[in-house]
Design an enzyme around this catalytic site. Structure first.
Site, PDB file in Angstrom:
ATOM      1  CG  HIS A  22      -2.191  -0.810   0.961  1.00  0.00           C
ATOM      2  ND1 HIS A  22      -2.177  -2.177   0.829  1.00  0.00           N
ATOM      3  CD2 HIS A  22      -3.488  -0.432   0.791  1.00  0.00           C
ATOM      4  CE1 HIS A  22      -3.412  -2.617   0.610  1.00  0.00           C
ATOM      5  NE2 HIS A  22      -4.218  -1.584   0.574  1.00  0.00           N
ATOM      6  CB  SER A  44      -6.606   1.059   0.416  1.00  0.00           C
ATOM      7  OG  SER A  44      -7.853   1.266   1.071  1.00  0.00           O
ATOM      8  CG  ASP A  45      -8.020  -5.513   1.074  1.00  0.00           C
ATOM      9  OD1 ASP A  45      -9.204  -5.367   1.435  1.00  0.00           O
ATOM     10  OD2 ASP A  45      -7.547  -6.619   0.754  1.00  0.00           O
ATOM     11  CD1 TRP A  46     -11.249  -3.690   7.233  1.00  0.00           C
ATOM     12  CD2 TRP A  46     -12.801  -2.752   5.918  1.00  0.00           C
ATOM     13  NE1 TRP A  46     -12.231  -3.196   8.050  1.00  0.00           N
ATOM     14  CE2 TRP A  46     -13.211  -2.617   7.266  1.00  0.00           C
ATOM     15  CE3 TRP A  46     -13.614  -2.236   4.915  1.00  0.00           C
ATOM     16  CZ2 TRP A  46     -14.403  -1.997   7.625  1.00  0.00           C
ATOM     17  CZ3 TRP A  46     -14.801  -1.617   5.274  1.00  0.00           C
ATOM     18  CH2 TRP A  46     -15.188  -1.504   6.621  1.00  0.00           C
ATOM     19  CG  MET A  47      -9.660  -0.679   8.447  1.00  0.00           C
ATOM     20  SD  MET A  47      -9.878   1.090   8.698  1.00  0.00           S
ATOM     21  CE  MET A  47      -8.973   1.356  10.229  1.00  0.00           C
TER      22      MET A  47
END
Length: 498
Positions: A22, A44-47
């Site tokens: 990320h 992005s992916d989750w958090m």
């Protein structure tokens, strides 16, 4: 992928060469934008932007994590509580330019305009309900289940004769549960899901199915219920154990399969093996049905049970499809898209391994998998023959046709998935012993023979050489065709690339 026109891409949870994906400028800029010419937006992916700080520890705080991700090429945060406020602060502080924000905004708005979201920003709820679970979608769900279930073992027990087996014990954690929907599924209305027990009762309405419920949680099975199933098995004509993993998301912490559920072994969880063994000890024919999303080491069952069915996560009509296959209404045709190892120590048991992989074989246990990539049984049999190549030599940019015959040598119609593998016999870098390069579903009536032709094109021969150049190497190649990746089942011929 990008060449097919994908317009959004998500970076992964993990790191690459010490840099979280990320905040990896090489991935998002050098590869994605410069080399692949990707025109869409990165999300992005989750958090996971926050995880640059609280997991990877390459940023000292969340704000710094946001900064690193944006300057590396991130366009959209899937979910972030402080994202808007902190990004505004970074712009006001001069650390991130407005032009950089404009780049991401432009990419996102471009897709929104293309999708018509400004003209029609809201979904039509009534239209959505009309489309969801319509007849066409239901038919697709059933067909997908029928075509995805793999028959792993059959010592003559299947298909079942409904007139012979009038009392059948059904037990196991996945026998009567929506868990057949698999990971990333929500609880559905009962009328929209056919469990395996329900499918059996629909398929054989005159058979008495004696159900011993083992609950849904493999980690907390009741030994008394296992003992109860063992007792009932003795008075049954046939036993069916439906085992595997638990994947439903609404019980996130109790799952044993699905996303974020790594395992330290591949054994059946809890008392499931004990249940299988005690039911089989009845002396009555016992069938094992597996519901799971990854390979499971069921070596004891493979050695002792007459029939094993890998149902995977078959979906809303999974119970109907399983029952249709057990009773022969549907002839199984699916093949394994993975290798199934015997145990956790065989995790690297892959079909496309390098030549040196088993130079030193495993001690004690076999150096062969439980079931090979591409393997799957049918209620009929097939024969391969008359393999021919259109040429013995081709240029690096040339093509070659591979033809062979497949004959249904049994007494039932069926679909055979024929497979083509290639090996570069000698190469400047080590290459796999075989790689799947093509396959086809061939429908055949009893006694019918069809000629199958595959075309080998340069892209099926190319690889990265020692200088990381992509291309076709001159030399001798082996082409193999057959029903699976097992060497004993493959026909082969060689050709030369000049």
């Amino acid at each position: 992928g990008v060449e097919a026109g994908a317009m959004s891409l998500m970076t992964a949870h993990n790191e690459l060469n010490g840099i979280p994906c990320h905040s990896n400028e090489w991935l998002m800029q050098d590869i994605l934008r410069e080399e692949w010419k990707f025109p869409g937006f990165v999300v992005s992916d989750w958090m996971d932007i926050e995880h640059i700080y609280d997991v990877h520890a390459t940023a000292e705080n969340i704000k710094e994590a946001f900064y690193q991700s944006i300057v590396a090429g991130m366009d959209m945060h899937m979910h972030g509580i402080y994202w808007n406020e902190m990004v505004v602060e970074l712009v006001k502080e001069g650390r991130i330019s407005e032009s950089r924000i404009d780049e991401s905004v432009r990419r996102i708005l471009d897709i929104k305009f293309r999708l018509g979201l400004f003209e029609q920003p809201f979904a039509d709820e009534q239209e959505s309900m009309r489309i969801r679970l319509n007849d066409e979608h239901r038919a697709t769900a059933l067909e997908a289940a029928r075509n995805g279930i793999v028959l792993l073992k059959n010592a003559g027990l299947l298909p079942l004769d409904a007139s012979k087996y009038k009392k059948i014990l059904v037990t196991g954690i996945n026998a009567d549960d929506m868990n057949i929907l698999g990971d990333w599924s929500a609880v559905q209305k009962e009328e929209n899901v056919i469990t395996i027990l329900e499918g059996l009762r629909q398929m054989a309405p005159d058979t008495k199915f004696d159900f011993v419920d083992q609950g849904w949680d493999p980690r907390n099975m009741d030994p008394k219920k296992v003992a109860e199933a063992a007792i009932h098995a003795k008075s049954a004509d046939l036993n069916i154990v439906v085992a595997g993993e638990y994947m439903m998301r609404f019980r996130w912490a109790e799952r044993t399969g699905g996303e974020d559920t790594d395992r330290s072994d591949i054994d059946l969880v809890g008392l499931q093996n004990e249940l299988i063994q005690k039911v089989a000890a009845s002396g009555k024919p016992t069938i094992l049905i597996l519901v799971n999303g990854r390979q499971l080491g069921v070596e004891w069952a493979a050695e002792h049970l007459p029939a094993i069915v890998e149902a995977w996560e078959p979906g809303m009509y999974g119970g109907q499809a399983v029952a249709e296959i057990l009773y022969g209404k549907v002839n199984p045709s699916a093949k394994l898209a993975v290798t199934i190892p015997r145990s956790i120590g065989q995790t690297q048991m892959i079909y496309n391994h390098k030549p040196s992989q088993y130079f030193h074989p495993y001690v004690v246990k076999p150096s062969t998998p439980l079931w090979s990539f591409g393997y799957g049984l049918s209620y009929t049999t097939y024969a391969y023959g008359d393999m021919q190549l259109s040429a013995s030599e081709i240029k690096k940019d040339g093509e070659l046709k591979v033809s062979f015959n497949v004959t249904n040598t049994g007494n039932r119609a069926g679909v055979e998935i024929v497979q083509l593998y290639i090996r570069d016999k000698y190469s400047n870098v080590t290459r796999p012993v075989k790689e799947l390069k093509d396959f086809a579903r061939i429908a055949l009536n009893p006694g019918e023979k069809k000629e199958v032709t595959f075309t080998i094109t340069p892209d099926k021969l190319a690889f990265y050489d020692k200088k990381m150049n992509w291309g076709v190497e001159a030399g001798e190649y082996v082409v193999m065709v057959g029903p699976s990746s097992e060497d004993k089942s493959l026909l082969n011929e060689t050709f030369t690339v000049n």
